[in-house]
Design a protein around this motif. Structure first.
Motif: not given
Length: 296
Positions: A253-256, A276-291
């Motif tokens: 569901r998420a990772l860094e 990217l503007k920084e070395p950190n990357i945060e990735i996450a899923i957002h369920p069913k929020n686009l039609t």
């Protein structure tokens, strides 16, 4: 009540001959039922500005007419809204459209929009910025970097970029990967995070991925020998890369991801370079929020 229908057209997507006219569209969307607006992009991120303006103008369906980059710009504005996303695939890869089974045939794609049959799909974010198909760190980002230097956007151009990148690619960056409470250090040939089951051109690293399962499909490929690198490439072309024991798969569901020594990593997002503007990357899923408008 008439449906307010807006088309955001990227004239240079794909073969670069993308033209829509009001007369052409009114043959499919009669004046008695629809109010049509056509807007053409003129520069990078113009689709975003045009989409925001269309939302202010009361658009109920906004159609992205272009490739995955155009779709990303339009769809990013429609997340968590009641506005429907329509897609007219006009790009080179058309990964998201293919995943949603939206055909390149003009009449069939317009029919899908007219019917207004919709589903809600998952979206994802990288450092707060939406993406819909995939994000990649490593080899694919370098391929995209080479590809974007080409004036033509065809499958053959993509193949040439892949071969050129294979010859010169020496990825030695070590990244810290965090997910599900675990931390590991890897030097990946490829770190690929996908929301959909297709990258474009019918190619896929994550054939089992779903736009509606609330999960990200992650492929981790470590640094490989030259022989195994060629083997991986061949297996990938036949969607058999999972045969290589070094290839790992996760559903998260998420990772860094963090580049060690404050290294700024090269990243692609939905088939375009993402700065990217920084070395950190945060990735996450957002369920069913686009039609999205899809085939019945």
């Amino acid at each position: 009540m008439k449906t307010n229908l807006h088309f955001i057209v990227n004239p240079i997507a794909g073969k670069g001959k993308n033209e829509l006219s009001t007369d052409m569209l009114e043959a499919y969307f009669p004046k008695s039922e629809f109010v049509i607006s056509i807007k053409k992009t003129e520069f990078v991120l113009h689709a975003t500005a045009l989409t925001k303006a269309s939302i202010e103008e009361g658009a109920q369906i906004i159609v992205a007419c272009g490739g995955d980059g155009t779709i990303n710009e339009v769809a990013s504005c429609l997340v968590n809204t009641s506005v429907f996303l329509g897609i007219l695939p006009m790009g080179s890869g058309n990964g998201l459209a293919s995943n949603l089974k939206i055909p390149k045939n003009f009449k069939k794609a317009l029919s899908i929009i007219k019917n207004q049959n919709t589903i809600a799909i998952d979206t994802a974010t990288i450092n707060g910025k939406p993406f819909f198909s995939n994000v990649g760190v490593g080899f694919d980002a370098h391929v995209i970097s080479d590809f974007e230097e080409n004036t033509t956007r065809r499958l053959f151009s993509y193949v040439k970029s892949t071969l050129r990148t294979l010859k010169k690619y020496h990825y030695k960056n070590v990244v810290e990967l965090k997910y599900n409470g675990t931390t590991e250090l890897i030097s990946p040939f490829l770190l690929f995070v996908s929301n959909s089951n297709e990258m474009g051109y019918k190619m896929s690293l994550t054939p089992r991925a779903s736009l509606q399962d609330g999960l990200l499909d992650v492929v981790i490929v470590p640094e490989l020998s030259r022989f195994k690198l060629m083997l991986f490439t061949m297996l990938f072309l036949f969607k058999k890369h999972h045969w290589l024991k070094e290839v790992r798969f996760q559903q998260l569901r998420a990772l860094e991801i963090k580049g060690l020594d404050n290294t700024i990593l090269k990243v692609q997002k939905d088939g375009g370079l993402f700065t990217l503007k920084e070395p950190n990357i945060e990735i996450a899923i957002h369920p069913k929020n686009l039609t999205v408008c899809v085939k019945k």
